[in-house]
Design an enzyme around this catalytic site. Sequence first.
Site, PDB file in Angstrom:
ATOM      1  N   VAL A  59       0.811  -1.220   0.000  1.00 42.97           N
ATOM      2  CA  VAL A  59       0.000   0.000   0.000  1.00 42.97           C
ATOM      3  C   VAL A  59       0.847   1.274   0.000  1.00 42.97           C
ATOM      4  O   VAL A  59       0.315   2.362  -0.233  1.00 42.97           O
ATOM      5  CB  VAL A  59      -1.000   0.040   1.177  1.00 42.97           C
TER       6      VAL A  59
ATOM      7  N   TYR B 202       5.227   6.105  15.197  1.00 43.95           N
ATOM      8  CA  TYR B 202       3.885   5.518  15.093  1.00 43.95           C
ATOM      9  C   TYR B 202       2.803   6.542  15.444  1.00 43.95           C
ATOM     10  O   TYR B 202       1.820   6.695  14.717  1.00 43.95           O
ATOM     11  CB  TYR B 202       3.806   4.303  16.014  1.00 43.95           C
TER      12      TYR B 202
ATOM     13  N   LYS C  47      -0.254   8.002  13.160  1.00 40.49           N
ATOM     14  CA  LYS C  47      -1.672   7.797  13.502  1.00 40.49           C
ATOM     15  C   LYS C  47      -2.386   9.125  13.731  1.00 40.49           C
ATOM     16  O   LYS C  47      -3.590   9.239  13.493  1.00 40.49           O
ATOM     17  CB  LYS C  47      -1.779   6.866  14.708  1.00 40.49           C
TER      18      LYS C  47
ATOM     19  N   THR D  40      -3.434  -8.928  18.529  1.00 38.76           N
ATOM     20  CA  THR D  40      -3.082  -9.281  17.145  1.00 38.76           C
ATOM     21  C   THR D  40      -1.575  -9.514  17.090  1.00 38.76           C
ATOM     22  O   THR D  40      -0.852  -9.141  18.016  1.00 38.76           O
ATOM     23  CB  THR D  40      -3.413  -8.136  16.157  1.00 38.76           C
TER      24      THR D  40
HETATM   25  N1  LIG Z   1      -3.416  -4.331  17.443  1.00 37.65           N
HETATM   26  C1  LIG Z   1      -3.602  -3.209  18.093  1.00 37.65           C
HETATM   27  O1  LIG Z   1      -3.584  -3.167  19.335  1.00 37.65           O
HETATM   28  C2  LIG Z   1      -3.848  -1.941  17.332  1.00 37.65           C
HETATM   29  C3  LIG Z   1      -4.190  -0.811  18.078  1.00 37.65           C
HETATM   30  C4  LIG Z   1      -4.429   0.371  17.409  1.00 37.65           C
HETATM   31  C5  LIG Z   1      -4.333   0.426  16.041  1.00 37.65           C
HETATM   32  N2  LIG Z   1      -3.988  -0.686  15.342  1.00 37.65           N
HETATM   33  C6  LIG Z   1      -3.888  -0.551  13.898  1.00 37.65           C
HETATM   34  O2  LIG Z   1      -4.714  -1.504  13.279  1.00 37.65           O
HETATM   35  C7  LIG Z   1      -4.170  -1.824  11.999  1.00 37.65           C
HETATM   36  C8  LIG Z   1      -4.050  -3.341  11.895  1.00 37.65           C
HETATM   37  O3  LIG Z   1      -3.157  -3.758  12.903  1.00 37.65           O
HETATM   38  P1  LIG Z   1      -3.067  -5.255  13.407  1.00 37.65           P
HETATM   39  O4  LIG Z   1      -2.903  -5.184  14.864  1.00 37.65           O
HETATM   40  O5  LIG Z   1      -4.159  -6.049  12.809  1.00 37.65           O
HETATM   41  O6  LIG Z   1      -1.639  -5.646  12.791  1.00 37.65           O
HETATM   42  P2  LIG Z   1      -1.105  -6.994  12.101  1.00 37.65           P
HETATM   43  O7  LIG Z   1       0.356  -6.853  12.119  1.00 37.65           O
HETATM   44  O8  LIG Z   1      -1.752  -8.165  12.722  1.00 37.65           O
HETATM   45  O9  LIG Z   1      -1.652  -6.858  10.601  1.00 37.65           O
HETATM   46  C9  LIG Z   1      -1.189  -5.852   9.744  1.00 37.65           C
HETATM   47  C10 LIG Z   1      -1.252  -6.376   8.319  1.00 37.65           C
HETATM   48  O10 LIG Z   1      -0.814  -5.319   7.451  1.00 37.65           O
HETATM   49  C11 LIG Z   1       0.008  -5.893   6.450  1.00 37.65           C
HETATM   50  N3  LIG Z   1       0.900  -4.885   5.911  1.00 37.65           N
HETATM   51  C12 LIG Z   1       1.965  -4.308   6.513  1.00 37.65           C
HETATM   52  N4  LIG Z   1       2.582  -3.473   5.663  1.00 37.65           N
HETATM   53  C13 LIG Z   1       1.878  -3.505   4.510  1.00 37.65           C
HETATM   54  C14 LIG Z   1       2.024  -2.875   3.252  1.00 37.65           C
HETATM   55  N5  LIG Z   1       3.026  -2.012   3.007  1.00 37.65           N
HETATM   56  N6  LIG Z   1       1.108  -3.137   2.280  1.00 37.65           N
HETATM   57  C15 LIG Z   1       0.113  -4.005   2.505  1.00 37.65           C
HETATM   58  N7  LIG Z   1      -0.071  -4.656   3.673  1.00 37.65           N
HETATM   59  C16 LIG Z   1       0.812  -4.406   4.652  1.00 37.65           C
HETATM   60  C17 LIG Z   1       0.766  -7.003   7.150  1.00 37.65           C
HETATM   61  O11 LIG Z   1       1.293  -7.936   6.219  1.00 37.65           O
HETATM   62  C18 LIG Z   1      -0.311  -7.579   8.057  1.00 37.65           C
HETATM   63  O12 LIG Z   1      -1.012  -8.626   7.412  1.00 37.65           O
HETATM   64  C19 LIG Z   1      -2.835  -1.097  11.906  1.00 37.65           C
HETATM   65  O13 LIG Z   1      -3.006   0.095  11.201  1.00 37.65           O
HETATM   66  C20 LIG Z   1      -2.499  -0.798  13.353  1.00 37.65           C
HETATM   67  O14 LIG Z   1      -1.686   0.331  13.478  1.00 37.65           O
HETATM   68  C21 LIG Z   1      -3.744  -1.868  15.961  1.00 37.65           C
END
Ligand SMILES: NC(=O)c1ccc[n+]([C@@H]2O[C@H](COP(=O)([O-])OP(=O)(O)OC[C@H]3O[C@@H](n4cnc5c(N)ncnc54)[C@H](O)[C@@H]3O)[C@@H](O)[C@H]2O)c1
Length: 256
Positions: free
Chosen positions: A60, A152, A156, A187
């Site tokens: 992306v 980060y 965000k 996750t």
């Molecule tokens: N898990 C948490 O506690 C949490 C909290 C707040 C926000 N988030 C946000 O939620 C979103 C999802 O996080 P998650 O916890 O599911 O993480 P995760 O690591 O489980 O999943 C992230 C996915 O994004 C993919 N990815 C990474 N770089 C990429 C790229 N350049 N192009 C395409 N795909 C790419 C990875 O391969 C992975 O499958 C993220 O934006 C994260 O910042 C997560």
Amino acid sequence: MSTQVESVVTIVTGAASGIGAACVRRLAERGDTVVGVDLVADVDAQVRALGGALGVVTDVSSSAACDAAVARAVEEFGHVDHVVTAAGIEFNAPAQEMDDDTWSQVQRVNVDGSFYMARAVGRHLIATGRPGSVVLIGSINSMMSMPGQVAYVSSKGAVLQLGRGLAVDWGRHGIRVNVVAPGVIDTPLNARSFADPVRIAYYADRAPLGRHGEPSEVASVVAFLTSADAAYVTGAFVAVDGGWLAGELPPSQTEA
Ligand SMILES: NC(=O)c1ccc[n+]([C@@H]2O[C@H](COP(=O)([O-])OP(=O)(O)OC[C@H]3O[C@@H](n4cnc5c(N)ncnc54)[C@H](O)[C@@H]3O)[C@@H](O)[C@H]2O)c1
């Protein structure tokens, strides 16, 4: 005479893991044709296993790749209605030790990647005169920081304002744009924290609800925001954080 109902087509980024994967599952369960995109080579198999229709390997952080993924979804399914940008990365280091490449990489995936994919879908919706919606996955870190999170949290915070900017630009086109802000969710992104019993106990105590969240609990809010039930919701910041941003309990009350 039978009238064919056009299916709702939704693109989910970061579809192979965590919150993105939960969104694929949830949106497919309600009947959307879900196209998942992710960096991982077997994304097509992973998305189909979750009930999705197609997975497209996409980085992306490349605008051309985002445009190509949306073009592929349109080619396969005729149109796109919604996009959920869950692809994201987190690399932490104290600000004074943060190097240029790490800083840029976090911004490229989290900010540029969200914009490129939203813009590709927005262009399609505007060109075809379709209403639709965008859900950007922000974070409680759109609003606050913890040590070492400078790259980060900057990314965000930008995602929060990206959502507001897009909502204002596209409101007259009938395109709604909202930001969902997960708190601490179990996750792979958090694998290291979840392996640390002290840290996970802190996370549970810190949230007023007294626990961390599950990816499905974020996906259900995404499902609402991409539905007609949210027809008058745009430019919103929706925390799914067990109350984290609302405040915290003093240590004497965390046992309750
Ligand atoms: N898990 C948490 O506690 C949490 C909290 C707040 C926000 N988030 C946000 O939620 C979103 C999802 O996080 P998650 O916890 O599911 O993480 P995760 O690591 O489980 O999943 C992230 C996915 O994004 C993919 N990815 C990474 N770089 C990429 C790229 N350049 N192009 C395409 N795909 C790419 C990875 O391969 C992975 O499958 C993220 O934006 C994260 O910042 C997560």
